[in-house]
Design an enzyme around this catalytic site. Structure first.
Site, short mmCIF file in Angstrom:
data_model
loop_
_atom_site.label_atom_id
_atom_site.label_comp_id
_atom_site.label_asym_id
_atom_site.label_seq_id
_atom_site.Cartn_x
_atom_site.Cartn_y
_atom_site.Cartn_z
N LYS A 121 54.08 45.87 23.66
CA LYS A 121 54.42 44.70 22.87
C LYS A 121 53.18 44.00 22.31
O LYS A 121 52.87 43.46 21.26
CB LYS A 121 55.49 43.90 23.61
N ASN A 122 52.33 43.35 23.33
CA ASN A 122 51.17 42.59 23.17
C ASN A 122 50.01 43.25 22.44
O ASN A 122 49.26 42.61 21.62
CB ASN A 122 50.85 41.84 24.52
N CYS B 57 57.37 31.04 24.37
CA CYS B 57 57.90 31.11 25.45
C CYS B 57 57.78 29.58 26.11
O CYS B 57 56.87 28.80 25.89
CB CYS B 57 57.59 32.01 26.62
N ARG C 136 50.52 25.74 26.34
CA ARG C 136 49.82 26.58 25.44
C ARG C 136 49.30 26.17 24.16
O ARG C 136 49.88 26.58 23.08
CB ARG C 136 50.89 27.74 25.34
N PRO C 137 48.31 25.32 24.27
CA PRO C 137 47.68 25.16 22.86
C PRO C 137 46.90 26.04 21.98
O PRO C 137 46.95 27.35 22.74
CB PRO C 137 46.75 24.02 23.44
N ASP D 249 43.62 25.62 20.69
CA ASP D 249 42.40 24.83 20.41
C ASP D 249 41.47 26.01 20.41
O ASP D 249 40.38 25.90 19.70
CB ASP D 249 42.31 23.75 21.37
N LEU D 250 41.59 26.93 21.24
CA LEU D 250 40.38 27.95 21.42
C LEU D 250 40.49 28.77 20.23
O LEU D 250 39.39 29.31 19.58
CB LEU D 250 40.45 28.74 22.66
N ASP E 113 52.02 37.79 33.60
CA ASP E 113 53.19 38.40 33.15
C ASP E 113 53.94 39.46 34.07
O ASP E 113 54.99 39.97 33.57
CB ASP E 113 52.97 39.26 31.87
N ARG F 157 63.13 40.38 23.47
CA ARG F 157 61.88 40.16 23.01
C ARG F 157 61.01 41.25 23.42
O ARG F 157 59.91 41.72 22.62
CB ARG F 157 61.28 38.85 23.28
C1 UD1 Z 1 48.80 36.46 25.94
C2 UD1 Z 1 49.98 37.23 26.28
C3 UD1 Z 1 51.20 36.79 27.49
C4 UD1 Z 1 50.16 36.71 28.41
C5 UD1 Z 1 48.79 35.85 28.24
C6 UD1 Z 1 48.04 35.84 29.58
C7 UD1 Z 1 50.36 38.25 23.99
C8 UD1 Z 1 51.43 38.21 22.66
N1 UD1 Z 1 50.56 37.36 24.89
O1 UD1 Z 1 49.29 35.20 25.69
O2 UD1 Z 1 51.93 37.75 27.38
O3 UD1 Z 1 51.01 35.70 29.36
O4 UD1 Z 1 48.01 36.55 27.28
O5 UD1 Z 1 47.71 37.01 30.02
O6 UD1 Z 1 49.20 38.78 24.16
N2 UD1 Z 1 44.81 28.40 26.14
C9 UD1 Z 1 44.25 27.14 25.74
N3 UD1 Z 1 43.80 27.11 24.40
C10 UD1 Z 1 44.02 27.88 23.55
C11 UD1 Z 1 44.64 29.40 24.08
C12 UD1 Z 1 44.93 29.52 25.29
O7 UD1 Z 1 44.14 26.01 26.51
O8 UD1 Z 1 43.66 27.91 22.38
C13 UD1 Z 1 45.08 28.64 27.43
C14 UD1 Z 1 46.55 28.63 27.74
O9 UD1 Z 1 47.58 27.63 27.84
C15 UD1 Z 1 46.69 29.49 29.11
C16 UD1 Z 1 45.40 30.42 29.00
O10 UD1 Z 1 44.71 29.63 28.08
O11 UD1 Z 1 46.75 28.52 30.23
C17 UD1 Z 1 45.56 31.60 28.76
O12 UD1 Z 1 46.31 31.77 27.54
P1 UD1 Z 1 46.14 33.06 26.69
O13 UD1 Z 1 45.34 34.27 27.07
O14 UD1 Z 1 45.47 32.63 25.16
O15 UD1 Z 1 47.73 33.46 26.38
P2 UD1 Z 1 48.12 34.06 24.97
O16 UD1 Z 1 47.16 35.03 24.20
O17 UD1 Z 1 49.06 33.11 24.37
#
Ligand code: UD1
Length: 421
Positions: A22-23, A118, A123-124, A126-127, A308, A400
């Site tokens: 899925k991801n 979810c 889950r921002p 910003d990055l 996950d 999902r």
């Molecule tokens: C992806 C996966 C999700 C998995 C996660 C971590 C998809 C669609 N989803 O989610 O199933 O649980 O990786 O393996 O691929 N963060 C920030 N700022 C940002 C982005 C992330 O602070 O801009 C933080 C998040 O809050 C979290 C951490 O970074 O604490 C990791 O998140 P991230 O790897 O980005 O997860 P997703 O890509 O959303």
């Protein structure tokens, strides 16, 4: 809303085919926005999240046709009619933000709603935004939307992520393929889904090196072409089904399973006393002797233990012999399954980011409620091992991310059925 009823206590035996990830698919689909030529994905999973991404791409004017019952997605973005991803679709799924980088890179502008997803912490994004700004984009956040512009195109940059983010790495990687010059992504995510995306982009003509390591280098090209790509198997679905025989005491071969995709997780299973064997067709998992041993788990970015699979692993450890500690380091507030497992007789106490699980001999069936995607499947796993009947409600979370879960489990002897609303 559908429910799933499970009567536990039957050891599972048989084989389970593992679907495409899925991801990975959710990152591969927006790659169609990078080219006006067709992109075809094989081995796509049939899930509601994939349908949501399909709706989102179609709302931009992309053609997305599901063939072979949804296993093949034929896409084309030669005629986009909109560069605006609307809140109504984006709020359903956080991965929607992945259309931002590709639209901006190819068209010089994009408007994307800030996502939902979810309920597992802040889950921002910003990055994602930081990376695109580093490549020269101007971003404006107004009324819940990101208004992004790069009228003269994006330019290569060195981007050092302060924390590892799968999504931000994917967005930046896609955007960098069409940026002028070289982009270096430092502290990049190393997840297999990133490797899969890089492979697909390379098939489309992108110049990428270093995927699967912490440093990815991308040399921008003027245009990308069409390609056909097979989606990597779903390591989270794989890990989930590896837990099924572990929790019920049985033997299941996960077809298509690869140990390199679930290394840290498979090591933990073995530490708990579960046998994991590589076979020519996949991975065979069995539990032969008595209760599993308690183990401690810390979630980390790949190649560490995946967040996950934390909820599902917790379900297993509920019946382990001894006390296990699970530390969640990726997302805060990702223990919502703990009180639900408690309704089934589990002994779990949560303090901050750590859950302490004191194993009990047996779980007992109960009515429980799914709170998010992985939590919902952890309740199903627990139910397979529990005495009596469990009814899991709010299974739309499950749909999902898991295709035909009842079929796959009942083919191995599980007593499980969907009760349609
Ligand atoms: C992806 C996966 C999700 C998995 C996660 C971590 C998809 C669609 N989803 O989610 O199933 O649980 O990786 O393996 O691929 N963060 C920030 N700022 C940002 C982005 C992330 O602070 O801009 C933080 C998040 O809050 C979290 C951490 O970074 O604490 C990791 O998140 P991230 O790897 O980005 O997860 P997703 O890509 O959303």
């Amino acid at each position: 809303m559908d429910q799933i009823a499970v009567t536990g206590g039957t050891p599972l035996r048989g084989e389970i085919p593992i679907a495409g990830a899925k991801n990975a698919c959710l990152a591969l689909m927006p790659a169609t926005l990078l080219t006006d030529e067709p992109l075809t994905l094989m081995n796509a999973p049939r899930l509601s999240d994939i349908r949501t991404m399909t709706t989102l791409l179609q709302s931009l004017g992309a053609e997305v046709t599901a063939l072979q019952g949804g296993k093949v997605l034929a896409m084309s973005s030669h005629d986009l009619t909109s560069l605006r991803a609307d809140y109504d679709i984006v709020r359903k799924m956080r991965a929607s933000i992945l259309v931002l980088g590709p639209m901006l890179a190819r068209h010089g502008r994009a408007v994307v709603s800030l996502p939902g997803g979810c309920a597992i912490g802040a889950r921002p994004v910003d990055l994602h935004l930081m990376a695109l700004e580093a490549m020269g984009a101007t971003l404006d956040l107004r009324e819940g939307y990101v208004h992004a512009k790069a009228p003269n195109g994006l330019k290569g940059a060195r981007i050092a992520f302060p924390t590892v983010s799968v999504g931000a790495t994917e967005n930046a990687l896609m955007a960098a393929t069409l940026a002028r010059g070289t982009t270096v992504l430092a502290n990049a995510a190393r997840e297999p889904e990133i490797v899969d995306l890089a492979r697909c982009l390379r098939a489309m003509g992108a110049r990428i090196a270093g995927e699967g390591t912490g440093t990815i280098e991308v040399e921008g090209v003027a245009a990308l072409c069409g390609a056909t790509h097979a989606v990597v198997i779903d390591r989270i679905e794989l890990g989930t089904y590896m837990l099924a025989p572990a929790i019920t005491g049985g033997e299941v071969e996960c077809l298509g399973g690869r140990r390199d995709l679930v290394g840290a997780f498979a090591d933990k299973l073995e530490e708990a006393g579960i046998a994991v064997e590589e076979t020519p067709r996949g991975l065979k998992v069995s539990r032969r002797n008595g209760r599993v041993a308690a183990v401690d788990v810390v979630t980390e970015p790949f190649p560490g233990f995946p967040t996950d699979l934390q909820a599902q692993m917790m379900a297993l450890l509920c019946t382990a012999d001894g006390v296990s500690r699970l530390e969640e380091r990726i997302f805060e507030n990702r223990f919502m399954h703990a009180p639900e497992l408690g309704r089934m007789g589990a002994r779990i106490s949560v303090q901050g980011g750590t859950a302490t699980v004191t194993g009990v001999e047996r779980l007992r069936g109960a009515p429980v409620m799914a709170t998010d995607l992985r939590a919902s499947v952890s309740l199903i796993l627990a139910a397979l091992a529990a005495e009596g009947e469990t009814v899991v409600s709010r299974v739309y979370h499950l749909d999902r991310g898991y295709e035909r879960v009842e079929e796959k489990l009942s083919a191995c002897g599980a007593r499980i059925e969907r009760i349609a609303a």
